[in-house]
Design a protein around this motif. Structure first.
Motif, PDB file in Angstrom:
ATOM      1  N   ALA A 219      40.956  30.353  44.568  1.00  0.00           N
ATOM      2  CA  ALA A 219      39.934  30.375  46.150  1.00  0.00           C
ATOM      3  C   ALA A 219      38.680  30.650  46.344  1.00  0.00           C
ATOM      4  O   ALA A 219      38.314  31.142  46.876  1.00  0.00           O
ATOM      5  N   ALA A 220      38.585  31.348  45.256  1.00  0.00           N
ATOM      6  CA  ALA A 220      36.762  31.962  44.694  1.00  0.00           C
ATOM      7  C   ALA A 220      35.680  31.001  44.861  1.00  0.00           C
ATOM      8  O   ALA A 220      35.150  31.269  45.580  1.00  0.00           O
ATOM      9  N   MET A 221      36.735  29.599  44.435  1.00  0.00           N
ATOM     10  CA  MET A 221      36.121  28.328  43.876  1.00  0.00           C
ATOM     11  C   MET A 221      35.551  27.559  45.436  1.00  0.00           C
ATOM     12  O   MET A 221      34.820  27.428  45.862  1.00  0.00           O
ATOM     13  N   ARG A 222      36.658  28.338  46.382  1.00  0.00           N
ATOM     14  CA  ARG A 222      36.588  27.495  48.371  1.00  0.00           C
ATOM     15  C   ARG A 222      35.928  28.444  48.845  1.00  0.00           C
ATOM     16  O   ARG A 222      35.724  27.735  50.005  1.00  0.00           O
ATOM     17  N   GLY A 223      35.765  29.829  48.175  1.00  0.00           N
ATOM     18  CA  GLY A 223      34.501  30.718  48.732  1.00  0.00           C
ATOM     19  C   GLY A 223      35.324  31.563  49.478  1.00  0.00           C
ATOM     20  O   GLY A 223      34.861  31.970  51.175  1.00  0.00           O
ATOM     21  N   TYR A 224      36.951  31.685  49.413  1.00  0.00           N
ATOM     22  CA  TYR A 224      37.656  33.180  50.451  1.00  0.00           C
ATOM     23  C   TYR A 224      37.428  33.987  49.597  1.00  0.00           C
ATOM     24  O   TYR A 224      38.546  34.889  49.997  1.00  0.00           O
ATOM     25  N   LEU A 225      36.915  34.309  48.382  1.00  0.00           N
ATOM     26  CA  LEU A 225      37.230  35.404  47.778  1.00  0.00           C
ATOM     27  C   LEU A 225      35.656  35.906  47.634  1.00  0.00           C
ATOM     28  O   LEU A 225      35.379  35.658  45.999  1.00  0.00           O
ATOM     29  N   PRO A 226      34.344  36.345  47.891  1.00  0.00           N
ATOM     30  CA  PRO A 226      33.421  36.758  47.763  1.00  0.00           C
ATOM     31  C   PRO A 226      33.554  37.979  46.882  1.00  0.00           C
ATOM     32  O   PRO A 226      34.385  38.986  47.196  1.00  0.00           O
ATOM     33  N   PRO A 227      32.590  38.065  45.643  1.00  0.00           N
ATOM     34  CA  PRO A 227      30.929  36.914  45.795  1.00  0.00           C
ATOM     35  C   PRO A 227      31.693  36.022  44.464  1.00  0.00           C
ATOM     36  O   PRO A 227      32.678  36.853  43.669  1.00  0.00           O
ATOM     37  N   GLY A 228      31.494  35.139  44.705  1.00  0.00           N
ATOM     38  CA  GLY A 228      32.755  33.663  44.003  1.00  0.00           C
ATOM     39  C   GLY A 228      32.125  34.177  42.217  1.00  0.00           C
ATOM     40  O   GLY A 228      33.441  33.612  41.576  1.00  0.00           O
ATOM     41  N   ALA A 229      30.831  34.416  42.046  1.00  0.00           N
ATOM     42  CA  ALA A 229      30.921  34.866  40.182  1.00  0.00           C
ATOM     43  C   ALA A 229      31.998  35.721  39.894  1.00  0.00           C
ATOM     44  O   ALA A 229      32.473  35.902  38.933  1.00  0.00           O
ATOM     45  N   THR A 230      32.166  36.653  40.586  1.00  0.00           N
ATOM     46  CA  THR A 230      32.802  37.727  40.436  1.00  0.00           C
ATOM     47  C   THR A 230      34.566  37.103  40.275  1.00  0.00           C
ATOM     48  O   THR A 230      35.543  37.594  39.534  1.00  0.00           O
ATOM     49  N   GLY A 231      34.670  36.702  40.997  1.00  0.00           N
ATOM     50  CA  GLY A 231      36.030  36.123  41.277  1.00  0.00           C
ATOM     51  C   GLY A 231      36.322  35.164  40.352  1.00  0.00           C
ATOM     52  O   GLY A 231      37.550  35.115  39.021  1.00  0.00           O
ATOM     53  N   TYR A 232      35.579  34.381  39.938  1.00  0.00           N
ATOM     54  CA  TYR A 232      35.001  33.409  38.675  1.00  0.00           C
ATOM     55  C   TYR A 232      35.395  34.176  37.763  1.00  0.00           C
ATOM     56  O   TYR A 232      36.433  34.347  36.588  1.00  0.00           O
ATOM     57  N   PHE A 233      34.668  35.347  36.761  1.00  0.00           N
ATOM     58  CA  PHE A 233      34.739  36.368  35.693  1.00  0.00           C
ATOM     59  C   PHE A 233      36.295  37.082  36.370  1.00  0.00           C
ATOM     60  O   PHE A 233      36.975  36.938  34.849  1.00  0.00           O
ATOM     61  N   ALA A 234      36.954  37.196  36.867  1.00  0.00           N
ATOM     62  CA  ALA A 234      38.034  38.662  37.199  1.00  0.00           C
ATOM     63  C   ALA A 234      39.066  36.694  36.922  1.00  0.00           C
ATOM     64  O   ALA A 234      40.007  37.489  36.139  1.00  0.00           O
ATOM     65  N   ALA A 235      39.591  35.949  36.792  1.00  0.00           N
ATOM     66  CA  ALA A 235      39.962  34.803  37.095  1.00  0.00           C
ATOM     67  C   ALA A 235      40.305  34.187  35.793  1.00  0.00           C
ATOM     68  O   ALA A 235      41.079  34.901  34.846  1.00  0.00           O
ATOM     69  N   GLY A 236      39.076  34.639  34.627  1.00  0.00           N
ATOM     70  CA  GLY A 236      38.515  34.176  33.729  1.00  0.00           C
ATOM     71  C   GLY A 236      39.401  35.445  32.312  1.00  0.00           C
ATOM     72  O   GLY A 236      40.204  34.705  31.535  1.00  0.00           O
ATOM     73  N   ILE A 237      39.827  36.315  32.954  1.00  0.00           N
ATOM     74  CA  ILE A 237      40.006  37.858  32.301  1.00  0.00           C
ATOM     75  C   ILE A 237      41.443  37.486  32.384  1.00  0.00           C
ATOM     76  O   ILE A 237      42.435  37.808  31.484  1.00  0.00           O
ATOM     77  N   GLY A 238      42.294  36.928  33.447  1.00  0.00           N
ATOM     78  CA  GLY A 238      43.082  37.296  33.964  1.00  0.00           C
ATOM     79  C   GLY A 238      44.369  36.333  33.373  1.00  0.00           C
ATOM     80  O   GLY A 238      45.519  35.390  32.631  1.00  0.00           O
ATOM     81  N   VAL A 239      43.572  34.793  32.794  1.00  0.00           N
ATOM     82  CA  VAL A 239      44.145  33.853  32.739  1.00  0.00           C
ATOM     83  C   VAL A 239      44.056  33.758  30.627  1.00  0.00           C
ATOM     84  O   VAL A 239      44.988  34.021  29.906  1.00  0.00           O
ATOM     85  N   LEU A 240      43.355  34.374  30.245  1.00  0.00           N
ATOM     86  CA  LEU A 240      43.270  35.424  29.123  1.00  0.00           C
ATOM     87  C   LEU A 240      44.315  35.896  28.499  1.00  0.00           C
ATOM     88  O   LEU A 240      44.814  35.928  27.501  1.00  0.00           O
TER      89      LEU A 240
END
Length: 327
Positions: A219-240
């Protein structure tokens, strides 16, 4: 653009773009500087610069005072928890948490966070503390008044925090509100699975957190959850975190390896340094656990860790070269 009205219109658009995460504050400042016509005389330019410098200091002072007040409030709260909380009645605890939530929420709403980053940071911090206070209220209510068990109490607390945090995030698109919503939803996803089948152990909630984090990243990559960089970081922490919880079963090890490789690949393809860092951290976290389980008391363990590291780094370099060559 010419005239004060044009400048005000530009400022309104820039504020909205910053709030939606389309551009950052530095980019907004450069755009405004490029589009604003020069002053008519050196004296006018000097007065404008002096006025701008004075105006830029005021939000910083307000931010500093707000943080000082927040520190005092936190110190008072820690004192209350340490010395007085065990002796407080449930009604007093609920009243204190509700008052803190309302006061901090109103304080954040009262801050006129326009384009100034200091005021936006202050509002974001106040609303984060308000969310924490609401979580304390909901948890106390579920545990002490409704007499729910630990799982149900966590479920209620996470759901309330996620709903309140999402409402605040819709207004601000701020980093702290984004992370607060993600954390609440991750806890909620894991707790729902634990509530449905308590016999699954940690791998069930971990898989739910992992899946939710993957969806969050998409969703962050598709622009639905700005700011995108924060969405990537949160998702990375979550999957780990989710993959780590699944490693109590054999399939979890394969999922953890795939997660680490995916983080490194996504970091290179999306040009997000934090994802690469999280992937590297995942290598250090996951590989020793795998080798200890399948190659116990063996000299092959450090060799395996080295080989995995080389393969992952080589994959990252290959992806980077492929990305550069496709341009």
């Amino acid at each position: 653009m010419t005239g004060p009205s044009s400048g005000a219109e530009l400022r309104k658009h820039l504020d909205r773009w910053v709030a939606e995460g389309l551009i950052d504050t530095a980019q907004a400042t450069r755009i405004e500087t490029a589009e604003t016509p020069a002053a008519g005389s050196p004296a006018a330019g000097s007065r404008a610069a002096g006025s701008q410098a004075t105006g830029s200091r005021a939000p910083l002072v307000a931010e500093a005072l707000g943080y000082a007040g927040g520190v005092l409030a936190i110190a008072a709260g820690l004192y209350l928890v340490r010395d007085l909380w065990p002796n407080l009645s449930t009604g007093a605890v609920l009243a204190f948490a509700a008052a803190a939530c309302a006061a901090l929420g109103a304080g954040g709403a009262a801050v006129r966070a326009t384009s100034d980053p200091a005021l936006r940071r202050l509002r974001s911090v106040l609303w984060l503390l308000s969310t924490v206070s609401l979580a304390a209220f909901a948890g106390t209510l579920a545990d002490q008044v409704w007499r729910f068990g630990p799982t149900s109490t966590t479920l209620v607390t996470a759901a309330v925090s996620a709903a309140y945090g999402a409402a605040l995030w819709r207004r601000t698109r701020a980093v702290l509100q984004h992370l607060a919503v993600f954390a609440s939803l991750a806890v909620l996803a894991g707790t729902v699975v634990a509530r449905l089948d308590p016999g699954l152990g940690a791998w069930g909630p971990g898989l739910a957190i992992w899946a939710m984090s993957v969806l969050w990243g998409v969703a962050a990559m598709r622009g639905y959850l700005p700011p995108g960089a924060t969405g990537y970081f949160a998702a990375g922490i979550g999957v780990l975190a989710g993959a780590q919880l699944t490693m109590q079963v054999a399939a979890g090890y394969a999922l953890a390896l795939a997660t680490v490789a995916g983080l490194l690949a996504a970091g290179v393809l999306l040009r997000q340094a934090w994802l690469v860092v999280l992937g590297a951290f995942g290598v250090l976290l996951v590989t020793p656990q795998i080798t200890t389980r399948y190659l116990p008391m063996s000299a092959a363990t450090p060799v395996a860790i080295f080989v995995v590291g080389v393969v992952l780094l080589g994959s990252a370099v290959w992806l980077a070269r492929r990305r550069a060559g496709s341009r």
